[in-house]
Design an enzyme around this catalytic site. Structure first.
Site, mmCIF file in Angstrom:
data_model
loop_
_atom_site.group_PDB
_atom_site.id
_atom_site.type_symbol
_atom_site.label_atom_id
_atom_site.label_comp_id
_atom_site.label_asym_id
_atom_site.label_seq_id
_atom_site.Cartn_x
_atom_site.Cartn_y
_atom_site.Cartn_z
ATOM 1 C CG ASP A 1 -6.310 -3.140 -4.073
ATOM 2 O OD1 ASP A 1 -7.193 -2.646 -3.333
ATOM 3 O OD2 ASP A 1 -5.160 -2.684 -4.148
ATOM 4 C CG HIS B 1 -5.039 -2.680 -0.501
ATOM 5 N ND1 HIS B 1 -4.436 -2.079 -1.582
ATOM 6 C CD2 HIS B 1 -4.537 -2.054 0.598
ATOM 7 C CE1 HIS B 1 -3.617 -1.122 -1.162
ATOM 8 N NE2 HIS B 1 -3.653 -1.102 0.158
ATOM 9 C CB SER C 1 -0.947 -0.054 1.211
ATOM 10 O OG SER C 1 -1.957 0.891 1.114
#
Length: 476
Positions: free
Chosen positions: A388, A448, A204
């Site tokens: 994601d 994610h 991330s």
């Protein structure tokens, strides 16, 4: 060495029985002050290093007894700026198999301001926190074959703290500087690992942290007496190049059915304005637009994304909210007996709000030049979960196609290949695109928070990459 044992290791592990804030921070929460009980005292290891009492400091950092904490590990604080009393908290787990040879892997969480304790307890550490605040062993922990170093980064994240506002990072140079100081001290405390292969990994927003610290190591190794044996990096669903990602949001959200035509046009218009501000280096103005679209931090109103989708979760497009069990670790870390065991005392566990405040202008800036330099010199893995939203696989590929590095032409011509873990598998684990030492992986069925969604596939991926085992399926 490791190669001879690899098939045995994989077989053993795989046959084990199965079991709002900031751009990426809605997953991370602060911990209230611990309940009454003896939380012990925080352990600061830098004074022991400076006094030449390294063995004593190391012994003190051994994580104390706690039901379920059955794996040897070490934890404490490393002071990275004496002037501001800035300290980074780490928790280190030597590999369960051949720790003397296993690569050392630094894991950095995103956010900005997300604690790496999330990665430890929710994604790939040896333990999982249950709803009744007990621990169970994870089925596919990365600590099986890798020595995992979890650091709360930057200063002000999780248990890491500073006594002065000047101690907070305002850009990636600050982040890298503090991490580098912590790593040098870490290898002084654990010198037996300094010659092992070292990898920097994260997901991330750590798509910025990872290239930042890797590039600093790359720059300083030739001129420093103490060298860090950097071999490569791995970035999951990484927010390394915001402009490329933001530019693809509207079309992607439309294609997966979260925006209609009218909403797509509005989203595209806002993203275009955001990019214009980025190109003019109007960092805060760009952040404001992005915040209104996705987060709503700067106002008391829901973001545009939340209003039109009805969902607060942009980490997996099959889920509208975050799974409840991803927050169990927060309460666990407030228990006095846990705090005593990991040597944090009554230190506040921060949710990253202050970190985000100081890194606001950094949010929309790119680290592409640093990432390019790393791709030219080291092994690199860039991976995405197929499900994601916020850093979708298609948006990562959009960024990679615009990069100029020694393997860029080979990468653009490379064929995407199907990846299965075992030859007999009916399920496809994901897809691989490789150019030399560069590996791009898309994992099916994951979002994610990839190792949470697909623990076995994530475990197999990271080991294939680090140990250079290739992507052919195992026979069996």
């Amino acid at each position: 060495m490791v190669g001879a044992m690899w098939k045995v290791i994989v077989s053993l592990v795989l046959l084990m029985p199965g079991p709002c804030d900031g751009l990426f921070r809605s997953l991370y929460r602060s911990v209230s002050m611990p309940p009454k009980g003896d939380s012990g005292q925080p352990l600061f290891l830098t004074p022991y290093i400076e006094a030449g009492k390294i063995q004593k400091g190391r012994e003190l950092s051994l994580v104390g007894p706690f039901p379920g904490l059955n794996m040897k590990s070490y934890a404490g604080f490393l002071t990275v700026n004496k002037t501001y009393n800035s300290n980074l908290f780490f928790w280190f787990f030597p590999a369960q198999i051949q720790p003397e040879d296993a690569p050392v892997v630094l894991w950095l969480q995103g956010g900005p301001g997300g604690s790496s304790m999330f990665g430890l307890f929710v994604e790939h550490g040896p333990y999982v926190v249950t709803s009744n605040m007990t621990l169970r062993d994870r089925d596919f922990p990365w600590t099986t074959t890798l020595s995992m170093l979890y650091i709360d980064n930057p200063v002000g994240t999780g248990f890491s703290f500073t006594d002065d506002t000047h101690g907070y990072a305002v850009n990636e140079d600050d982040v890298a500087r503090d991490l580098y100081s912590a790593l040098i001290q870490f290898f002084q405390i654990f010198p037996e690992y300094k010659n092992n292969d070292f990898y920097v990994t994260g997901e991330s927003y750590a798509g910025k942290y990872v290239p930042a610290i890797a590039h600093l190591i790359h720059s300083l190794n030739p001129v420093r007496e103490v060298k860090i044996n950097l071999n490569g990096i791995a970035i999951g669903d990484g927010y390394s190049d915001p402009e490329s990602i933001i530019g693809g949001y509207a079309e992607f959200l439309y294609q997966i059915g979260l925006l209609d035509e009218k909403q797509k046009k509005y989203f595209q218009k806002q993203c275009h304005e955001c990019i214009e501000h980025i190109r003019k280096q109007n960092w805060f103005e760009a952040f404001e637009i992005l915040d209104k679209l996705l987060d709503g931090d700067l106002t008391s109103d829901p973001s545009y994304f939340q209003n039109v989708t009805g969902c607060s979760n942009y980490y997996n497009f099959l889920r509208c909210t975050e799974p409840e069990d991803q927050l169990y670790y927060v309460k666990f870390l407030s228990l006095p007996e846990v705090r005593q065991a990991i040597h944090v005392g009554n230190q506040t566990f921060n949710d990253g709000t202050i970190v985000e405040k100081y890194l606001r202008e950094d949010t929309v800036q790119s680290v592409k030049p640093w990432l390019t330099e790393i791709m030219n010199n080291y092994k690199v893995l860039i991976y995405n979960g197929q499900l994601d939203i916020i850093v979708a696989a298609a948006l990562t590929e959009r960024s990679l196609m615009g990069m100029d590095w020694k393997g860029s032409q080979e990468y653009k011509k490379a064929e995407k290949k199907v990846w299965k873990i075992f030859k007999s598998d009916s399920e496809v684990a994901g897809y691989i695109r490789q150019a030399g030492d560069f590996h791009q992986v898309i994992i099916r069925g994951g979002g994610h928070i990839l190792p949470y969604d697909q623990p076995l596939r994530a475990f197999d991926m990271i080991n294939r990459f680090i140990y250079g085992k290739g992507w052919d399926p195992y026979v069996g």
